[in-house]
Design a protein around this motif. Structure first.
Motif, short mmCIF file in Angstrom:
data_model
loop_
_atom_site.label_atom_id
_atom_site.label_comp_id
_atom_site.label_asym_id
_atom_site.label_seq_id
_atom_site.Cartn_x
_atom_site.Cartn_y
_atom_site.Cartn_z
N ASP A 172 27.58 -39.46 0.08
CA ASP A 172 28.81 -39.87 0.79
C ASP A 172 29.97 -38.99 0.33
N SER A 173 29.84 -37.71 0.58
CA SER A 173 30.79 -36.73 0.02
C SER A 173 32.16 -36.76 0.67
N THR A 174 32.29 -37.42 1.81
CA THR A 174 33.57 -37.39 2.52
C THR A 174 34.39 -38.67 2.32
N SER A 175 33.95 -39.55 1.41
CA SER A 175 34.65 -40.81 1.18
C SER A 175 35.72 -40.65 0.11
N PRO A 176 37.00 -40.62 0.48
CA PRO A 176 38.06 -40.48 -0.52
C PRO A 176 38.02 -41.60 -1.56
N GLU A 177 37.71 -42.81 -1.13
CA GLU A 177 37.74 -43.97 -2.03
C GLU A 177 36.69 -43.83 -3.13
N LEU A 178 35.56 -43.23 -2.83
CA LEU A 178 34.51 -43.07 -3.83
C LEU A 178 35.00 -42.21 -4.99
N TYR A 179 35.67 -41.12 -4.68
CA TYR A 179 36.20 -40.24 -5.73
C TYR A 179 37.25 -40.98 -6.57
N ILE A 180 38.05 -41.78 -5.91
CA ILE A 180 39.11 -42.50 -6.62
C ILE A 180 38.52 -43.55 -7.55
N ARG A 181 37.47 -44.25 -7.11
CA ARG A 181 36.83 -45.24 -7.97
C ARG A 181 36.23 -44.57 -9.21
N ILE A 182 35.59 -43.43 -8.99
CA ILE A 182 35.01 -42.70 -10.12
C ILE A 182 36.12 -42.25 -11.07
N LYS A 196 39.87 -36.12 -13.53
CA LYS A 196 40.62 -35.23 -12.63
C LYS A 196 39.70 -34.25 -11.91
N SER A 197 38.59 -33.90 -12.56
CA SER A 197 37.66 -32.97 -11.91
C SER A 197 37.10 -33.57 -10.62
N TYR A 198 36.95 -34.90 -10.60
CA TYR A 198 36.43 -35.55 -9.38
C TYR A 198 37.49 -35.58 -8.28
N ILE A 199 38.75 -35.67 -8.65
CA ILE A 199 39.80 -35.60 -7.63
C ILE A 199 39.87 -34.19 -7.06
N ASN A 200 39.72 -33.19 -7.92
CA ASN A 200 39.69 -31.81 -7.44
C ASN A 200 38.47 -31.58 -6.55
N LEU A 201 37.36 -32.24 -6.89
CA LEU A 201 36.18 -32.14 -6.04
C LEU A 201 36.43 -32.78 -4.68
N ALA A 202 37.18 -33.87 -4.69
CA ALA A 202 37.52 -34.52 -3.42
C ALA A 202 38.33 -33.59 -2.53
N LEU A 203 39.23 -32.84 -3.14
CA LEU A 203 40.04 -31.89 -2.37
C LEU A 203 39.18 -30.83 -1.70
N PRO A 209 41.38 -33.46 4.89
CA PRO A 209 42.07 -34.68 4.43
C PRO A 209 43.42 -34.80 5.11
N SER A 210 43.81 -36.01 5.41
CA SER A 210 45.10 -36.24 6.03
C SER A 210 46.21 -35.96 5.02
N THR A 211 47.40 -35.83 5.51
CA THR A 211 48.55 -35.63 4.63
C THR A 211 48.68 -36.79 3.65
N TYR A 212 48.41 -37.98 4.14
CA TYR A 212 48.47 -39.17 3.29
C TYR A 212 47.43 -39.09 2.18
N ASN A 229 56.06 -35.47 -1.75
CA ASN A 229 56.27 -34.66 -0.55
C ASN A 229 55.26 -35.01 0.53
N TYR A 230 54.01 -35.15 0.14
CA TYR A 230 52.98 -35.52 1.12
C TYR A 230 53.22 -36.92 1.66
N PHE A 231 53.54 -37.86 0.77
CA PHE A 231 53.77 -39.23 1.23
C PHE A 231 54.95 -39.31 2.18
N GLU A 232 56.01 -38.60 1.89
CA GLU A 232 57.18 -38.61 2.76
C GLU A 232 56.87 -38.01 4.13
N GLU A 233 55.95 -37.06 4.16
CA GLU A 233 55.60 -36.41 5.42
C GLU A 233 54.65 -37.26 6.26
N ALA A 234 53.78 -38.01 5.59
CA ALA A 234 52.76 -38.79 6.29
C ALA A 234 53.38 -40.00 6.98
N LYS A 235 53.11 -40.16 8.25
CA LYS A 235 53.68 -41.27 9.02
C LYS A 235 53.14 -42.62 8.55
#
Length: 357
Positions: A172-182, A196-203, A209-212, A229-235
């Motif tokens: 499930d390589s495209t699940s943002p939540e999985l990387y965050i849980r790890i 942090k290496s897993y967050i970099n892997l998520a990128l 990935p959406s701006t959010y 900056n990303y949060f302010e840009e994301a609707k």
């Protein structure tokens, strides 16, 4: 003296209740039904985290020609919520024994609850074995790999944990939540760099990935300026409770809690049923030593129909009362809290403090 500020961290019962397939279990009930069965009332009680009532309803439903596989499952979940882990395990095993030998979705579901009960009991090896059994039948069960990895981490088997985490990601390589849980698991275990290496892997792995989502990833990488900056840009940031909490906490990390408070207060003006936001607003006010304001926020959040943050809000309300020196009210609320969440070790220690006041 106990550091009660540390006790304001989020209390999470999702492993117990959030995964309950309420809709699937009551889908046979229509609004035209004249009377609800004890089983149906048990399911509703579970949804409201009224575990004692749920257990009583399920016991009564044993005499109503109910599907015993579902009844035992319900009893197991209720006992899990009551921290009666031995009883929960027994109920869930009975549910599995009611199977006709054909593996169905409910069998996987019950096994996940069984592993949770074993884990909460402290029998890590049994929980590990249960997830292994699930994986022997479904080698594509990303959640089972992730959860077994989490247990391995608790067992100090770091390499095994990372292997399971990596396998979950490969499925499930495209699940943002999985990387965050790890990430959160590894941070809690003290492996910040690996986290942090897993967050970099998520990128790298999450396609477009959406701006959010980029804001979320940068938040966990600790790049709060870029995250802002990303949060302010994301609707979607300011249109959801989760988004408001992320951007609010980002501004807090950047040293601007006043603006974070403004964001929280603006959001709940339009959406009064946002317990997550009330909880964060309460914690922010607490940290600013506005204990009355914090208490008001926690109490407002508890009026929500959303049960996801009930435990955290209830506990934080107790701490706010303590800091207001209303120890009698805090003691009464603590008694109620422990009756609902008897396995919260921090609450039990806090109760010792209250008993001396």
């Amino acid at each position: 003296m106990i550091n009660r500020l540390a006790l304001l961290k989020s209390k999470n019962m999702k492993a117990i209740i959030a995964a309950i397939c309420i809709g699937a279990m009551i889908s046979g009930c229509s609004e035209s039904d004249k009377a609800k069965t004890n089983y149906q009332m048990g399911i509703e009680a579970l949804e409201s985290q009224n575990y004692s009532d749920a257990l009583n309803y399920f016991k009564e439903s044993e005499n109503e020609n109910s599907d015993m596989r579902l009844v035992y499952r319900g009893e197991g979940i209720a006992n899990l919520g009551l921290a009666n882990y031995d009883e929960s395990i027994l109920n869930l095993e009975k549910s599995l024994h009611e199977s006709n030998g054909l593996i169905k979705a409910i069998d996987y579901d019950v096994n996940y609850y069984l592993a949770t009960a074993q884990y909460k009991k402290g029998d890590l090896q049994a929980a590990y074995d249960t997830y292994t059994s699930i994986l022997s039948l479904d080698k594509k069960a990303s959640d089972a790999y992730y959860l077994r990895g989490k247990i391995s981490l608790d067992m100090k088997k770091t390499d095994e944990a990372k292997n399971d985490y990596d396998t979950a990601i490969s499925i499930d390589s495209t699940s943002p939540e999985l990387y965050i849980r790890i990430y959160k698991d590894l941070v809690e275990a003290g492996f910040d760099n690996d986290a942090k290496s897993y967050i970099n892997l998520a990128l790298k792995n999450v396609a477009k990935p959406s701006t959010y989502q980029l804001g979320v990833f940068n938040y966990y990488l600790g790049d709060f300026t870029q995250a802002r900056n990303y949060f302010e840009e994301a609707k979607e940031t300011k249109n959801t409770a989760e988004g408001i909490v992320y951007i609010g906490k980002t501004y807090e990390a950047l040293g601007d809690p006043n603006y974070a408070q403004t964001l929280y207060e603006q959001y709940i003006t339009d959406d009064t049923d946002a317990p997550e936001v009330y909880n964060e607003l309460g914690k922010l006010k607490f940290n600013q030593k506005d204990y009355e304001g914090a208490l008001a926020s926690f109490e407002a959040g508890l009026k929500s129909n959303d049960m996801s943050y009930k435990q955290s809000l209830m506990f934080n309300r107790i701490v706010a009362n303590e800091y207001l020196h209303d120890f009698n009210t805090a003691a009464i609320l603590m008694e109620e809290y422990i009756s609902l969440y008897p396995d919260d070790a921090e609450a039990l220690r806090e109760n010792v403090f209250l008993s001396t006041r």
